[in-house]
Design an enzyme around this catalytic site. Structure first.
Site, mmCIF file in Angstrom:
data_model
loop_
_atom_site.group_PDB
_atom_site.id
_atom_site.type_symbol
_atom_site.label_atom_id
_atom_site.label_comp_id
_atom_site.label_asym_id
_atom_site.label_seq_id
_atom_site.Cartn_x
_atom_site.Cartn_y
_atom_site.Cartn_z
ATOM 1 N N SER B 155 0.869 -1.179 0.000
ATOM 2 C CA SER B 155 0.000 0.000 0.000
ATOM 3 C C SER B 155 0.899 1.220 0.000
ATOM 4 C CB SER B 155 -0.871 -0.026 1.259
ATOM 5 O OG SER B 155 -1.431 1.254 1.508
ATOM 6 N N TYR B 168 -1.346 -0.770 10.578
ATOM 7 C CA TYR B 168 -1.434 -0.986 9.141
ATOM 8 C C TYR B 168 -0.159 -0.532 8.435
ATOM 9 C CZ TYR B 168 -3.728 -0.934 4.493
ATOM 10 O OH TYR B 168 -4.057 -1.162 3.195
HETATM 11 N N1 LIG Z 1 -8.785 -0.602 -1.240
HETATM 12 C C1 LIG Z 1 -7.783 0.240 -1.123
HETATM 13 O O1 LIG Z 1 -7.926 1.436 -1.225
HETATM 14 C C2 LIG Z 1 -6.414 -0.312 -0.889
HETATM 15 C C3 LIG Z 1 -5.362 0.551 -0.964
HETATM 16 C C4 LIG Z 1 -4.059 0.034 -0.757
HETATM 17 C C5 LIG Z 1 -3.886 -1.292 -0.457
HETATM 18 N N2 LIG Z 1 -4.953 -2.104 -0.346
HETATM 19 C C6 LIG Z 1 -4.719 -3.507 -0.009
HETATM 20 O O2 LIG Z 1 -5.334 -4.352 -0.968
HETATM 21 C C7 LIG Z 1 -5.743 -5.546 -0.374
HETATM 22 C C8 LIG Z 1 -7.191 -5.822 -0.716
HETATM 23 O O3 LIG Z 1 -7.979 -4.723 -0.267
HETATM 24 P P1 LIG Z 1 -9.527 -4.564 -0.577
HETATM 25 O O4 LIG Z 1 -9.776 -3.142 -0.716
HETATM 26 O O5 LIG Z 1 -9.880 -5.443 -1.684
HETATM 27 O O6 LIG Z 1 -10.146 -5.080 0.818
HETATM 28 P P2 LIG Z 1 -11.463 -5.888 1.111
HETATM 29 O O7 LIG Z 1 -11.656 -5.820 2.546
HETATM 30 O O8 LIG Z 1 -12.546 -5.477 0.219
HETATM 31 O O9 LIG Z 1 -11.056 -7.382 0.719
HETATM 32 C C9 LIG Z 1 -10.120 -8.097 1.460
HETATM 33 C C10 LIG Z 1 -10.415 -9.578 1.389
HETATM 34 O O10 LIG Z 1 -9.427 -10.254 2.146
HETATM 35 C C11 LIG Z 1 -10.047 -11.243 2.939
HETATM 36 N N3 LIG Z 1 -9.277 -11.486 4.164
HETATM 37 C C12 LIG Z 1 -9.097 -10.644 5.198
HETATM 38 N N4 LIG Z 1 -8.381 -11.260 6.148
HETATM 39 C C13 LIG Z 1 -8.121 -12.503 5.739
HETATM 40 C C14 LIG Z 1 -7.441 -13.596 6.326
HETATM 41 N N5 LIG Z 1 -6.892 -13.533 7.529
HETATM 42 N N6 LIG Z 1 -7.320 -14.727 5.618
HETATM 43 C C15 LIG Z 1 -7.882 -14.802 4.384
HETATM 44 N N7 LIG Z 1 -8.548 -13.817 3.794
HETATM 45 C C16 LIG Z 1 -8.677 -12.656 4.490
HETATM 46 C C17 LIG Z 1 -11.390 -10.693 3.247
HETATM 47 O O11 LIG Z 1 -12.296 -11.735 3.558
HETATM 48 C C18 LIG Z 1 -11.740 -9.962 1.972
HETATM 49 O O12 LIG Z 1 -12.447 -10.789 1.078
HETATM 50 C C19 LIG Z 1 -5.439 -5.404 1.083
HETATM 51 O O13 LIG Z 1 -4.199 -6.019 1.400
HETATM 52 C C20 LIG Z 1 -5.307 -3.919 1.285
HETATM 53 O O14 LIG Z 1 -4.458 -3.597 2.341
HETATM 54 C C21 LIG Z 1 -6.231 -1.635 -0.570
#
Ligand SMILES: NC(=O)c1ccc[n+]([C@@H]2O[C@H](COP(=O)([O-])OP(=O)(O)OC[C@H]3O[C@@H](n4cnc5c(N)ncnc54)[C@H](O)[C@@H]3O)[C@@H](O)[C@H]2O)c1
Lengths: 969, 274
Positions: B155, B168
């Site tokens: 991120s 985080y």
């Molecule tokens: N959305 C953003 O703006 C953004 C920005 C930077 C980084 N990210 C990163 O991208 C990744 C995905 O984010 P997102 O926005 O799709 O989030 P989200 O919450 O929509 O999806 C995350 C998914 O991961 C699964 N998950 C969580 N913990 C878990 C575990 N212990 N074991 C297995 N599965 C697990 C959840 O069930 C969910 O389906 C994350 O690592 C997040 O940090 C997101």
């Protein structure tokens, strides 16, 4: 490809490499797997099938750890997307530890396919079939899946790709496929027929490796990859072939880890095997898969790796295999009437195929130019630019007008002495401007010139004079070998004629020159070349090479070598300036380089070995060359030797052109521009035929060889000489009326192969092809491997007939080692690269490879081979150096030591350089050895004039005394 | 098709960026192993993916021509992860690509000294240690193949600080460190490891992602306000779209990036360069 800059982590404790030390890299898991796709009975759902599996596991019919994966497919069974999925699933290898995988593809329309894939260790083909039947409910209760017995591994390395395949190693892993057939074969004999046809093909392609890989599903033992050797040669009767194949099949050896997987193999499926995939990845780099069809025919498929086959070679191969299979599969009398046909009778090609290959060797139409004589063409240049410099040497310079005038004057004197149309005039002169004037003068009389090198032995001069029936010889030699009725005249005596100049004879079909060549057997013979051929050569090259009045050429080669024809007339018929290189300068790369710089030479013709020395000099100097074109000829060019040159001289500034040629076809035949691309690829190509020239590659019966398959090079078209002088039988044998093209062709005796696009690979002389213990071997190939060794600077391989009995026949190799080399090491590397039967029986270090006047290995002068293995320890280092210098070492000792280091430990002070096999290259090496001994640079000329160590030492002593006397350093 | 004949394992694939990557890979010919906890986790104050969402991702991948193995596992449990990887190898024979995407954004919204032991623990366990566990599970088979590409979804919080997001930020910084170290460990085995740092990603209804709204909630602002606030700090004046992230992941996964390892690719509209 990536280049590794730092070393990979070593397998030390804690490193990733150590962690995974036990995980061997398995590049081809798919090769050991096979698969089966079976449509499940209508109405049988995935759930029902899962129940069946559970029941079968309960009863012990199927193993408890077998899992059933269900894949819901979004499309109907017949949808192309479903088909793609099916193929993908069925070609997916199992994981490395090799299990059986069962996947149900459950399509949107309710249809269900079972896809089974297994490592052969987990299930054999019968096992796959059983699993399919159990899950479909079509097996009886007593059947049990058993683990197959000890199956061979299929992960051995591939055999070397076939030479005729012309594959590109950079395309490894890229595959292609070609369809074959359908072909009618009786089903019960499919495997032997297909094996026989494939073996026949390999024999006709002259493949060195005749082993055919086989996976015959219609055999009892259908999971065993076999390697079958089926001996076929040109004399094998076709009727016996299938029977031999049956026997060979019975004794086929399984492919095992210690034997490479054959490069060419066949997979024969049986009719019950619908949906069975005997391999997921090509089991052989060249794989034929044959599928029986209900109508009794077989359809074939050639799958190949592009590292093994060029796509055009694959198309051709598929055609030929289709034809041969039909032929072998048919009753013999159907195809050949009542003769007993042998393998060599089989025609591989259709008329169209043959015509297409002949067209390949005839790339462009001959440019239309009226035929003319050499002297008439010269006269036109002289009239255009009379004041331009035509010819010069160190002492003299002639304009076109002056050259024309001098030659005209001399021609009158020659005519007075009998020269004229239909006669031959010998010219035996050192290289200077007079030589060129004389050659032109002879042509002006209408006679043809017969050049003789004044350095040739007297015997050779006498032989040539008599053989050509000469009456008149122009020579600078004081004592030209006397013969009855021959007038020898000094050119100086031919200047003052007051006689009227003869009317210029102008018949383009008249002979222009006769050049003597010696084949590897027999006596030298005169090749009669007419004027029109020289004109055609210039028409073929002038435009492409942009030859013109701004060019400065050298006359470097002896007039008795036809490279000089190209140098002299190539220059003078395009208006250039010809700089004559005196003999002594041509022997010294340093002096020759200086001449190139000083005279601003633009067009240079060289043999590759002479160029190598020149290159070394150039790379050690700052002075720049005006060269824009270098033409290689006279011997095979190893392009790798040009890598360093290109770093200094970019190919767009100075173009390098490799030309393969033969005296009998007027100097050149093919042309190939060499760039760093060819160097990187290590290309052996000599390029395509010159416009007006034609070439084709033929077998021993004169039939056109397929692309890639070696055979004799036939040359036709504008360059073919008239005849051998006074040799009607030999002429008839070598200059033939080619029934395939309807034109006259010269059978070169050279071995070549045609590539897609009409490029020719030159593979050496046919005489170089020998048979040892039944193997056909290319001596040139062994020599080339010898030369690949960085510690070997020169080498020769000869066939030793032993005491006449076939078992005594063996190969003897001779090498010139660099100081770091050893015979044992060279032999070890040979063993690594060459098949056993090609490794020479003896390997002997020599100071130099003795050459004949014509630059060929002089077998008579090679020493008795060292006996093995005692000689293996011998090295090429100079033993004299180990003896320790005597306390009071005189100049004579120092000189002798340099001689021994260069020419061998046995050399005595009075041994003659030339008798020891000395040649110009050895002279250069000797000169370097003398410099290393701390002596002043010794001009090569001195080496030639003082050809023994003792005389050279005396000469050097005298020189030192003289220099001391004059106070020079 | 840039991933034909390849199998990709995506964690956190039930929704959001995980789903976006899976669909994109399916379109490029890959077969997919979809891993998600598909259940809520104590201490994570918002709902995570669900079994239905995981099944929906699988269906969407199949519609794009992929074969799919969907499996529930928590990346905090090594043996669960190992079991999924073993199944995947049985089913597909090989794993060519691993995308470590599973992640959580909260518990957050506190200053460093206020974070509890459990809050700190779960954040690092999922966002950092989770990636370490899947790498451990897939590397032996990739080593045998002498090929593999691992993409760690970090991120911008792996590059810069964010107020009230210490757990985080620490985990995502740590993930970049893990990436660089793993890249060196496995370079000789031809396994590439890279980090991908998305900026704030726009929430797309079809992907059902929750990250943006959770960040907003942790900070006590409305998601719309959070989006506007972010837009102002974006040099390109737009939020990142999910396909911007999946495109970058595709590139790192494919052979087009065959010389790329140990690198940190940001897809943030320029945010982290300010
Ligand atoms: N959305 C953003 O703006 C953004 C920005 C930077 C980084 N990210 C990163 O991208 C990744 C995905 O984010 P997102 O926005 O799709 O989030 P989200 O919450 O929509 O999806 C995350 C998914 O991961 C699964 N998950 C969580 N913990 C878990 C575990 N212990 N074991 C297995 N599965 C697990 C959840 O069930 C969910 O389906 C994350 O690592 C997040 O940090 C997101």
């Amino acid at each position: 490809m990536s280049t590794r800059i730092s070393p990979p982590p070593t397998a030390g404790p804690g490193s990733a490499a150590a962690f995974f030390a036990g995980t061997t890299f398995d590049a081809r898991p798919a090769r050991a797997c096979h698969g089966l796709v079976r449509r499940m009975p209508e109405g049988l759902t995935a759930d029902r099938i899962a129940e069946r599996l559970a029941a079968a596991q309960e009863s012990g019919a199927l193993p408890a750890d077998l899992r059933l994966w269900v894949e819901d497919v979004a499309t109907a069974a017949a949808d192309p997307a479903s088909e793609a999925l099916r193929v993908r699933e069925a070609s997916r290898a199992t994981r490395h530890d090799g299990r059986l995988r069962a996947v149900l593809l459950s399509y949107a329309d309710g249809v269900v396919d079972l896809v089974l894939v297994a490592h052969r260790r987990a299930a054999d083909s019968a096992g796959l079939d059983l699993v399919g039947r159990i899950l479909a409910g079509a097996a009886d209760d007593t059947e049990r899946l058993t683990l197959p017995g000890d199956l061979p591994r299929h992960t051995a390395a591939d055999a070397a790709p076939p030479a005729w395949g012309m594959g590109d190693p950079r395309r490894t892993g890229v595959t292609g496929a070609v369809r074959i057939g359908p072909v009618a074969i009786a089903p019960q004999s499919a495997a032997p027929v297909l094996l026989a046809a494939t073996a026949l093909l390999l024999a006709r392609y002259a493949d060195r490796d005749r082993t055919v890989g086989l996976l015959a599903v219609d055999r009892a033992d259908r999971d065993r990859f076999a390697a079958v050797d089926l001996p076929v040669d040109d004399g094998t009767p076709l009727v016996d072939l299938v029977r031999h194949a049956e026997n060979a099949l019975a004794s086929a050896a399984p492919v095992s880890a210690d034997r490479p997987v054959p490069a060419v193999g066949i997979v024969v499926l049986s009719e019950q095997d619908e949906g069975y995939r005997p391999f997921l990845e090509l089991p052989f780099p060249v794989t034929f898969t044959w599928d029986p069809r209900r109508d009794g025919t077989h359809v074939g498929r050639l799958d190949y790796d592009e590292a093994a086959l060029h796509p055009e070679a694959a198309e051709q191969l598929a055609r030929h295999v289709g034809r041969l299979t039909a032929l072998v599969g048919a009753k013999p009398d159907d195809a050949f009437g009542d003769r007993t046909p042998v393998s060599g009778d089989v025609e591989l090609m259709t008329d169209e195929e043959r015509a297409a290959l002949l067209d390949l060797g005839r790339p462009q139409p001959a440019p239309l130019r009226p035929a003319t004589t050499v002297h008439a063409a010269f006269a036109r240049r002289a009239a255009e630019r009379p004041g331009a410099t035509a010819l010069s040497d160190a002492t003299r310079e002639l304009t076109y007008a002056q050259l024309d005038e001098a030659a005209t004057r001399m021609s009158a004197a020659l005519a007075e002495r009998g020269a004229g149309p239909g006669t031959f005039v010998g010219v035996c002169m050192d290289r200077d401007t007079d030589l060129v004037v004389t050659l032109l003068a002879v042509l002006k009389t209408g006679a043809a010139y017969v050049p003789m090198d004044p350095r040739y032995p007297v015997e050779r001069l006498r032989y040539t004079t008599e053989d050509a029936g000469l009456r008149l010889v122009v020579t600078t030699l004081d004592e030209f070998p006397a013969a009855d009725g021959v007038t020898a005249v000094h050119p100086g005596a031919l200047t003052g004629s007051t006689a009227a100049t003869p009317a210029p004879a102008d018949d383009p079909d008249a002979p222009a020159y006769v050049i003597y060549t010696s084949g590897s057997t027999g006596k030298p013979k005169g090749v009669v070349v007419p004027h029109r051929n020289v004109g055609a050569l210039m028409a073929a090259t002038t435009e492409d090479m942009r030859l013109g009045p701004d060019d400065v050429w050298t006359l470097f080669h002896s007039s008795s070598f036809d490279f000089s024809v190209w140098e002299i007339w190539g220059c003078l018929l395009t208006g250039g300036h010809l700089v004559v290189v005196p003999y002594w300068v041509s022997r010294s790369p340093e002096e020759f380089h200086a001449l190139l710089v000083q005279r601003r030479v633009t067009v240079l013709s060289q043999t590759p070995s002479a160029f190598a020395s020149l290159r070394d000099v150039h790379l050690n100097q700052q002075q720049s060359l005006a060269l824009r074109l270098v033409v290689f000829g006279g011997e095979p060019l190893d392009v790798r030797s040009l890598e360093l040159w290109f770093r200094r001289e970019p190919h767009d500034r100075c173009r390098l052109v490799n030309m393969f040629g033969i005296t009998e076809t007027t100097v050149h035949v093919t042309t190939s521009t060499v760039t760093p691309v060819e160097v990187a690829a290590g290309s052996r190509s000599v390029g395509t035929a010159l416009p007006g020239w034609t070439l084709s590659v033929r077998d021993a019966r004169g039939r056109v060889q397929p692309l890639g398959v070696p055979g004799e090079i036939y040359v036709g078209g504008a360059g073919v000489a008239d005849r051998y002088l006074n040799r009607p039988e030999l002429t008839a044998e070598r200059f033939v009326d080619d029934r395939l093209t309807g034109e006259r062709a010269y059978r070169s005796g050279d071995l070549g192969r045609l590539r897609p696009g009409g490029r020719l690979d030159h593979l050496g002389r046919i005489d170089d092809q020998v048979k040892v213990r039944g193997f056909r071997i290319e001596l040139g190939e062994i020599r080339s491997v010898l030369l690949d060794d960085p510690t070997v600077s020169a080498g020769a391989v000869v066939l030793n007939q032993g005491d006449g009995d076939a078992a005594g026949v063996r190969l003897d190799a001779y090498v010139v080692l660099r100081p770091s080399g050893s015979v044992a090491e060279v032999r070890r590397r040979l063993r690594e690269v060459l098949p056993e039967h090609m490794v020479p029986a003896t390997l002997t270090a020599v100071p130099g490879i003795p050459l004949t006047v014509n630059g060929k290995v002089d077998r008579a002068k090679l020493p008795e081979p060292d006996q093995l293995p005692a000689a293996e320890a011998a090295t090429g280092a100079a033993p004299a150096a180990e003896e320790g210098a005597p306390a009071q070492e005189g100049l004579a000792d120092v000189v002798l030591r340099a001689w021994r280091a260069t020419l061998g430990p046995e050399v005595g002070p009075d041994d003659d350089f030339f008798d020891l096999g000395g040649n110009s290259l050895l002279a250069v090496r000797l000169s370097a050895a003398l410099r290393r001994e701390g002596l002043q640079s010794v001009p090569l000329r001195d080496l030639y004039l003082q050809p023994t160590a003792a005389r050279l030492a005396e000469h050097l002593t005298a020189r030192q005394a003289a220099e001391a006397g004059t106070g020079r350093p | 098709m840039r991933l034909s004949q390849k199998t990709a394992l995506v964690t956190g694939a039930a929704r959001g960026l995980g789903r976006a990557c899976a669909l994109r890979f399916a379109e490029e010919g890959a077969d997919l192993v979809l891993l998600d906890v598909a259940a809520d986790i104590a201490d994570v104050p918002y709902p995570l993916g669900t079994p239905d969402q995981l099944e929906a991702t699988a269906r969407l991948c199949r519609e794009r021509g992929a074969s799919v193995l969907a499996a529930r596992a928590d990346v905090r449990q090594q043996k669960d992860v190992d079991a999924v990887v073993a199944d995947a190898l049985d089913r597909f024979g090989r794993i060519d690509v691993l995308v470590n995407n599973a992640g959580i954004a909260a518990p957050s919204g506190k200053a460093v000294h206020e974070i509890t032991e459990d809050e700190w623990g779960v954040m690092l366990d999922v966002d950092l240690s989770g990636a370490w566990r899947t790498i451990k599970a897939v590397v032996p088979s990739m080593a045998k193949q002498r090929s593999g590409s691992i993409v760690n979804i970090s991120s911008t919080a792996g590059l810069v600080g964010y107020r009230y997001f210490a757990g985080y930020v620490a985990a995502k910084h740590g993930l970049i460190g893990l990436t660089r170290a793993a890249a060196l460990d496995y370079a000789a085995l031809q396994i590439r490891v890279n980090a991908l740092c998305p900026g704030q990603v726009r929430e797309e209804p079809t992907l059902e992602g929750r990250m943006l709204s959770e960040v907003a909630r942790s900070l006590g602002v409305a998601p719309e306000d959070q989006e506007t606030a972010f837009l102002e700090s974006q040099p390109m004046n737009a939020l990142v779209n999910p396909e911007d992230v999946s495109s970058a992941a595709l590139w790192l996964a494919s052979d087009d990036a065959r010389q790329v390892t140990g690198s940190v690719v940001t897809v943030d509209g320029g945010f982290s360069t300010r």
